[in-house]
Scaffold this active site. Sequence first.
Site, PDB file in Angstrom:
ATOM      1  N   GLU A  49     -12.356  80.133  -6.842  1.00 18.49           N
ATOM      2  CA  GLU A  49     -13.664  79.466  -7.006  1.00 18.49           C
ATOM      3  C   GLU A  49     -14.462  79.914  -8.236  1.00 18.49           C
ATOM      4  O   GLU A  49     -15.075  79.089  -8.926  1.00 18.49           O
ATOM      5  CB  GLU A  49     -14.513  79.624  -5.734  1.00 18.49           C
ATOM      6  CG  GLU A  49     -14.009  78.821  -4.543  1.00 18.49           C
ATOM      7  CD  GLU A  49     -12.788  79.434  -3.851  1.00 18.49           C
ATOM      8  OE1 GLU A  49     -12.506  80.626  -4.088  1.00 18.49           O
ATOM      9  OE2 GLU A  49     -12.119  78.727  -3.080  1.00 18.49           O
ATOM     10  N   GLU A 100      -5.529  70.895   5.119  1.00 15.51           N
ATOM     11  CA  GLU A 100      -4.726  71.680   4.180  1.00 15.51           C
ATOM     12  C   GLU A 100      -3.582  70.854   3.598  1.00 15.51           C
ATOM     13  O   GLU A 100      -3.276  70.947   2.411  1.00 15.51           O
ATOM     14  CB  GLU A 100      -4.166  72.938   4.862  1.00 15.51           C
ATOM     15  CG  GLU A 100      -5.214  73.916   5.348  1.00 15.51           C
ATOM     16  CD  GLU A 100      -5.965  74.631   4.231  1.00 15.51           C
ATOM     17  OE1 GLU A 100      -5.642  74.425   3.053  1.00 15.51           O
ATOM     18  OE2 GLU A 100      -6.896  75.398   4.558  1.00 15.51           O
ATOM     19  N   ASP A 149     -18.227  74.360   3.034  1.00 16.69           N
ATOM     20  CA  ASP A 149     -18.251  74.341   1.565  1.00 16.69           C
ATOM     21  C   ASP A 149     -17.903  73.001   0.917  1.00 16.69           C
ATOM     22  O   ASP A 149     -18.717  72.376   0.222  1.00 16.69           O
ATOM     23  CB  ASP A 149     -17.350  75.454   1.007  1.00 16.69           C
ATOM     24  CG  ASP A 149     -15.943  75.495   1.638  1.00 16.69           C
ATOM     25  OD1 ASP A 149     -15.658  74.680   2.537  1.00 16.69           O
ATOM     26  OD2 ASP A 149     -15.125  76.345   1.221  1.00 16.69           O
ATOM     27  N   ARG A 192      -3.544  69.934  -0.416  1.00 16.33           N
ATOM     28  CA  ARG A 192      -2.477  70.592  -1.186  1.00 16.33           C
ATOM     29  C   ARG A 192      -1.295  69.651  -1.433  1.00 16.33           C
ATOM     30  O   ARG A 192      -0.803  69.539  -2.559  1.00 16.33           O
ATOM     31  CB  ARG A 192      -1.987  71.840  -0.457  1.00 16.33           C
ATOM     32  CG  ARG A 192      -3.090  72.862  -0.247  1.00 16.33           C
ATOM     33  CD  ARG A 192      -2.565  74.159   0.337  1.00 16.33           C
ATOM     34  NE  ARG A 192      -3.655  74.907   0.950  1.00 16.33           N
ATOM     35  CZ  ARG A 192      -3.710  76.229   1.034  1.00 16.33           C
ATOM     36  NH1 ARG A 192      -2.737  76.961   0.560  1.00 16.33           N
ATOM     37  NH2 ARG A 192      -4.726  76.839   1.610  1.00 16.33           N
TER      38      ARG A 192
HETATM   39  C1  DMJ Z   1      -8.222  76.225  -1.346  1.00 19.44           C
HETATM   40  O1  DMJ Z   1      -7.278  75.789  -0.452  1.00 19.44           O
HETATM   41  C2  DMJ Z   1      -9.261  75.193  -1.602  1.00 19.44           C
HETATM   42  O2  DMJ Z   1      -9.954  75.489  -2.760  1.00 19.44           O
HETATM   43  C3  DMJ Z   1     -10.241  75.059  -0.466  1.00 19.44           C
HETATM   44  O3  DMJ Z   1     -11.267  74.178  -0.750  1.00 19.44           O
HETATM   45  C4  DMJ Z   1     -10.848  76.404  -0.177  1.00 19.44           C
HETATM   46  N1  DMJ Z   1      -9.857  77.406   0.018  1.00 19.44           N
HETATM   47  C5  DMJ Z   1      -8.775  77.531  -0.902  1.00 19.44           C
HETATM   48  C6  DMJ Z   1      -9.034  78.425  -2.084  1.00 19.44           C
HETATM   49  O4  DMJ Z   1      -9.864  79.460  -1.901  1.00 19.44           O
END
Ligand code: DMJ
Length: 675
Positions: free
Chosen positions: A575, A306, A439, A310
């Site tokens: 998404e 994270e 994912d 970010r």
């Molecule tokens: C974000 O932090 C990123 O896109 C991550 O890959 C998946 N989750 C969240 C958004 O849904």
Amino acid sequence: MYSGAAAVAAAGSPRRDFISVTLGPEETVGVGGYNNSKAWRRRSCWRKWKQLSRLQRSIILFLFAFLAVCGVISYTSMGETWKSITNKSLDDQRTEQEIPRLKLANPGLLPAPQKADASHGDYAELSLQKPPKPPHVRRGPSNLQIKAPWRDTKLKTRHDTMRAVEELVEADKVEKTEKSIISWRGAVIEPDQSTEPPSSKITEPEKPSSVEAEDQKEPVPINERQLAVIEAFRHAWKGYKDFAWGHDELKPLSKSYSEWFGLGLTLIDALDTMWILGLKEEFEEARKWVANDLVFDKNVDVNLFESTIRILGGLLSTYHLSGDSLFLEKAKDIGNRLMPAFKTPSKIPYSDVNIGRGTAHPPRWTSDSTVAEVTSIQLEFRELSRLTGDEKFRKAVDEVMKHVHILSGKNDGLVPMFINTNSGQFTHLGVYTLGARADSYYEYLLKQWIQGGKKENELLEDYMRAIEGVKKHLLQRSEPKKLTFVGELAHGHFSAKMDHLVCFLPGTLALGAHNGLAADHMKLAETLIETCYQMYAQVETGLSPEIVHFNLHAQKGHKDVEIKPADRHNLLRPETVESLFYMYRFTGDKKYQDWGWEILQNFNRYTRVPTGGYTSINNVQNPSNPEPRDKMESFFLGETLKYMFLLFSDDIDLINLDKYVFNTEAHPLPIWVPA
Ligand code: DMJ
């Protein structure tokens, strides 16, 4: 110099007679009738002048001087008049284009009991501008070079546009803004705060790329839908600024904040969005916070994944867009502090790092890490190596990819969800999903391959194999609408469950097809994005839940999408909008913009908090009470609104996808110049 001039005169240069006046003796050197007769005329004038009285000579000289002064004055005033005429006509043009934006509404709408209509809802009063040509029609030859900073012309145009927006919204602040030095794309850096361009230590490839294209082309004006996104961003930012400034996340209903890492997560995630939206004052204020208050030397545990996507990703992309080395310095700092995570027996990183102490550990209950987490930090660390010249970042993350490449336990390219940090083996075998915990493994296979100039074949192989695995094991069609969806496989049993997170896939497939991969990937992208849209459209609020189950058998009165009570929340996730953006960029089909517009309006209807900010909701099936959760996730500003803005744009150079690759948190990083 004089002797040179004389030599030129002697050689018969056209300037010779002028020089001969200055240097009398040359008169005798001159040759040819033309020069002689001119000299004669000069002598006779001189004689006549000498014959005049002193008074007559004074009067003539005075008249000459007077005429000269008049001439100069009238020339200057004509210039001013001309300039003001030109400026006025430019102002007139600008006003004509931008006045309609005055009408921007400010709909504070939580809770809002009405169902969204499919048209323009709250913004219906804004007349939409004539659609420009689809972007794919205007696409020129692709160019992978990272370009030099903006040219002046475009900078002025962008600035003018944004200034007009601000005049409409906050007229009183404009004067102050104009006194500042304007950096690129609307950000304002005061002289005393601006930082040097990238340090001299940095070698050739790591100059900031700047988002501006080099081509001289007509600027694409910001349209009404983009302005609605700007307005939404400002509303979200207002809540964050008023109640959560410098903290991780806004709690818009309780007018407070929550901390996760204590690192101003929302502010950092939103930096490049502000830059792209042209919000210069907000950007400048946030930059000051980064410069003065962002400190990583803290005894705090952060999640490696994270904080990489970010914080590191956000700082790197902001550095590239702004060219401001402050962001690179901060990126280096956090990058170095995250490195202890890789000190494990298997070199598969731990999930958590204490960035103050320099220690790392797995979660308390397991020594496993999540596969998506350890394989979705590569774009950022590879870029950090390129920028700093320090290979350690890249080596650490490349090793993870090489290890996973040869690891057993995959099923036709599909990976399990966990990997052990001691043994380096996959654990919890037999469960395969494109949703949570797996994912972005798939997303980063493709994106690393693109980032590196399409040379790293193992990444491409793994990606192609995985998509074949998806087709073979996870695709099914729902009833009654026969929507193609991506389910899950658990120990040989298919489940018709699909996370909203999976909706990154149509965009990724389209990006692959754009980069020359199989055309059937694009076909699949088209069918999947329709499904993702239906995950919104078939729900009472027009907003998707976190997870849906698709009906495999037609039943009277049943839609394709079923929602379990535990899954009916919406976290303002990006998404679907992300994929809509890719689909529109690559096809030019306006329906994708229209779908995104519907979604934006529904966010405004059901998640907007009047006092500032947007909130996650607990129940997308109850329009009269969507049950606000009192939290605005940082990715709403970092991703959702950014992708909305880009989706509504017809400017393919606004983050050109042949030059930039988005990390999984929507932070654009440059595609490296091919060798
Ligand atoms: C974000 O932090 C990123 O896109 C991550 O890959 C998946 N989750 C969240 C958004 O849904």
